[in-house]
Design an enzyme around this catalytic site. Structure first.
Site, PDB file in Angstrom:
ATOM      1  N   LYS A  20     -12.635   0.188 -15.088  1.00 44.16           N
ATOM      2  CA  LYS A  20     -13.080  -1.137 -14.679  1.00 44.16           C
ATOM      3  C   LYS A  20     -13.519  -1.969 -15.882  1.00 44.16           C
ATOM      4  CE  LYS A  20     -12.172  -0.680 -10.357  1.00 44.16           C
ATOM      5  NZ  LYS A  20     -11.054  -1.447  -9.754  1.00 44.16           N
ATOM      6  N   TYR A  76     -13.952   6.223 -13.737  1.00 46.68           N
ATOM      7  CA  TYR A  76     -13.912   4.988 -12.951  1.00 46.68           C
ATOM      8  C   TYR A  76     -14.511   3.820 -13.729  1.00 46.68           C
ATOM      9  CZ  TYR A  76     -14.731   1.709  -9.105  1.00 46.68           C
ATOM     10  OH  TYR A  76     -14.747   0.603  -8.296  1.00 46.68           O
ATOM     11  N   ASP A 127       0.848  -1.181   0.000  1.00 46.62           N
ATOM     12  CA  ASP A 127       0.000   0.000   0.000  1.00 46.62           C
ATOM     13  C   ASP A 127       0.889   1.238   0.000  1.00 46.62           C
ATOM     14  OD1 ASP A 127      -2.343   1.726   0.328  1.00 46.62           O
ATOM     15  OD2 ASP A 127      -3.330  -0.041   1.150  1.00 46.62           O
TER      16      ASP A 127
END
Length: 259
Positions: free
Chosen positions: A157, A153, A33
């Site tokens: 995807k 977004y 992360d």
């Protein structure tokens, strides 16, 4: 036998829930992360992606059993393009060689039921072509207009889901005995979605676009269980699947139109 799993986005949300679940079942997890992780790396940059690969290689001793590419953004900004598509693909492709020593190598990434939502054809085409400068430039244009920013977004995807479908049956993945798949969550209760779900008005707005007739919004552990199975030894034949764990959104929106 203990298996070694790489989980990106491990500090929060689905990534954190998945990393915790895998550790509970006895796997060794190397979390990735921006902070608060075993490996810190910024997947929005080429340098960060290269650093991720090198750090994981060193931390794992050069051998891993599973890749769970979970890190992502949902904001209507160009960085979402960099992380959700180019960062996701770079993670999977860059770490793939480290799977070669595993008896049961597995890989999975995160798509979204948002892949069914309106998207920008030009951006999807640039992503599919692997043109990161072009895709970032297009995202800048979309982000600059309040009426089109939300397309970023969904476009990332959709493009990632299509990449999984195209790549999974190929020599690098199926040909090497590696099941590559993706999941497509509906609305998951995480720090990322919390601001949208704070009010009943916000929840109703979300339900309008993401109908989830089966049990409503889900906790992060729900997709975590599916991800854990996809990288388990039991998963021997799923190849190029985008599995909707969405409380029924896909069934409501598309019905039987996929056949």
């Amino acid at each position: 036998m203990t298996r070694t799993m790489i989980v990106t986005g491990a500090a929060s949300g689905i990534g954190k829930a998945t990393a915790e679940l895998l550790r509970e079942r006895g796997d060794t997890v190397i979390g990735v992360d921006l902070r608060d992780a075993d490996v810190t790396a910024d997947l929005s940059t080429a340098e960060g992606r290269a650093s991720l690969i090198e750090q994981v290689r060193e931390a794992s001793g050069g051998r891993i059993d599973g890749i769970l590419a979970i890190a992502g953004l949902a904001a209507p900004i160009p960085a979402t393009v960099a992380v959700n598509f180019f960062g996701m693909v770079a993670t999977l492709e860059g770490l793939r060689p480290l799977l070669s020593g595993s008896e049961a190598p597995r890989a999975v990434g995160i798509a979204s039921m948002a892949s069914l939502h309106p998207h920008d054809d030009e951006l999807v085409a640039l992503l599919t072509a692997g043109d990161e400068p072009g895709a970032l430039a297009r995202a800048e244009v979309l982000a600059g207009d309040p009426s089109t920013g939300h397309l970023i977004y969904a476009s990332t995807k959709k493009a990632f889901a299509q990449w999984v479908r195209r790549a999974a049956p190929g020599e690098d993945w199926a040909g090497a005995g590696i099941p590559l798949n993706a999941i497509a969550p509906g609305v998951i209760v995480t720090p990322m979605t919390a601001p949208l779900l704070e009010t009943e008005e916000g929840r109703e707005q979300i339900r309008a676009g993401v109908p989830m007739p089966l049990n409503g919004f889900a906790e992060a552990i729900v997709p975590a269980h599916l991800l854990a199975w996809l990288v388990s030894e039991e998963n021997t034949h799923l190849c190029g699947q985008v599995i909707f764990v969405d409380g029924g959104s896909d069934a409501v929106i598309r019905g039987d139109s996929t056949w």
